[in-house]
Design a protein around this motif. Sequence first.
Motif, mmCIF file in Angstrom:
data_model
loop_
_atom_site.group_PDB
_atom_site.id
_atom_site.type_symbol
_atom_site.label_atom_id
_atom_site.label_comp_id
_atom_site.label_asym_id
_atom_site.label_seq_id
_atom_site.Cartn_x
_atom_site.Cartn_y
_atom_site.Cartn_z
ATOM 1 N N TYR A 171 -10.694 0.579 0.817
ATOM 2 C CA TYR A 171 -10.283 -0.167 2.016
ATOM 3 C C TYR A 171 -11.511 -0.779 2.690
ATOM 4 O O TYR A 171 -11.506 -1.953 3.091
ATOM 5 C CB TYR A 171 -9.554 0.768 2.974
ATOM 6 N N ASN A 222 0.828 -1.208 0.000
ATOM 7 C CA ASN A 222 0.000 0.000 0.000
ATOM 8 C C ASN A 222 0.860 1.255 0.000
ATOM 9 O O ASN A 222 0.628 2.195 -0.772
ATOM 10 C CB ASN A 222 -0.910 -0.021 1.234
ATOM 11 N N CYS A 239 -5.473 -0.512 -1.548
ATOM 12 C CA CYS A 239 -6.293 -0.155 -0.376
ATOM 13 C C CYS A 239 -7.375 -1.205 -0.153
ATOM 14 O O CYS A 239 -7.644 -1.605 0.989
ATOM 15 C CB CYS A 239 -6.930 1.217 -0.573
#
Length: 445
Positions: free
Chosen positions: A380, A8, A105
Amino acid sequence: MVLAVLINFLSLFLYIFAPSDYSLSFCILQCAIFLISGVNSYLVDKNRDFPSFHLIFSISFFCVTYLYPLFVYNISSSFSLFAIASYSDSIISKATALATFAYSCYCTGYVHQLKRNRIKPQIQKSYVWSSRKIESVNKITIFIFILFVLFGGLDFYTAMYNKDAAEVGGISKYLVMILQSFIIVLAMLYIHSNTNKVRIKILVTLVAISCIIILTGSRTLPLFTLLLVGYVVCYVYKIKKLYIFLAIILGVVGMSMIGFVRTGDVASGLASYSYETSEIGRLDMFTDLIVCNRNLYAAYDIVDKTSCTYGLTFIGPLFSPIPFLQSIFLKIVNVPGDYLYSAAFITRYDLGADRSVGLGTHTVADVYLTFGFIGIILFYYLGRLIVYARTKMRGGDPVAAIIYLTLFADAVYLTRASLLNDLRNICWALLIYYFFLKSVRKSVI
């Protein structure tokens, strides 16, 4: 978890320092990061399902994000809708890095939620409905489909590819939305049914609906439905992965062929079509996914030149579960209806208010256009939602099953749509569940 976080940060770093012009080597690097991130998430998931949302979503994401900059751009940079380019090719590398960061994410959220589920979920059915109750929902689904056909639904799908859809749409456009929600509930009931006889009836209904609509040349609802059918059958009967893989390959080829010939006679179309007639060869099979890549570039260019819409282009899908709420909102704020959806906004920006074609969107473009870079954090939470819903579904929660099955069935289309594309289907399916299936009995485990 550590590797996911490192990837990430690496993808974020590369986005910040992305080259200011098109770079094939940089795009290859971005694709490599995407592959590492996706494979890592898949391997970390010890309780993974096959097929899974993660696998299908990742494959589709690859097609809408990396096929063009890696393979198509150097062959034909103005291929298909890419000829309608209001942006400079110099942003391709930067936009590709943005999409890679968004995907990383998603994978970080996916892996994080896996770590939170410390107790291995037990696959069980905590709710079982009577055969009579399930068959009543099946009959209602058939009745709605009959209404859909009688009110010109098949003509609507046929006309869609002859540019006459506006003349024959009418009530059928709304019936198909209700039908899709009932299909989701039927798929959930297939899992929770305790008799093969009832399951066969559900399968016959869902496959018949898909086949009839496919004859019109439309693939959206049939693909959605057949993915649901495939998943619930594999969930219940533990089909071998080899058979699943072969079915997926046949499905991809079949849906591609339908796309090639849906504007004419199927038999003659299949006989005359040749990959050699396409400027990009066999990649033409993925045209519907590849062209969505231009919308990522277009949205990135819009935000770079002006600004994001500060949530406005999320209003359409956010308000879609409540009938007429979008119309009320438009009257209050007095803005064009095109501003409520990223796909319509991008099309209006590039082609104007009067146009004969829609350009569509890209799921990263949808979020970036709406909230700018800060909106990428939503991916996410998408990763976390997928694992959470799947875990609860395996524990016997019918609500979680509706959520996961809806997202799974739309995994291919979600990459080229709004991130909230499934909100209406989920909300309406849940309403159907609470309205028709209140009376339940817990099974004995």
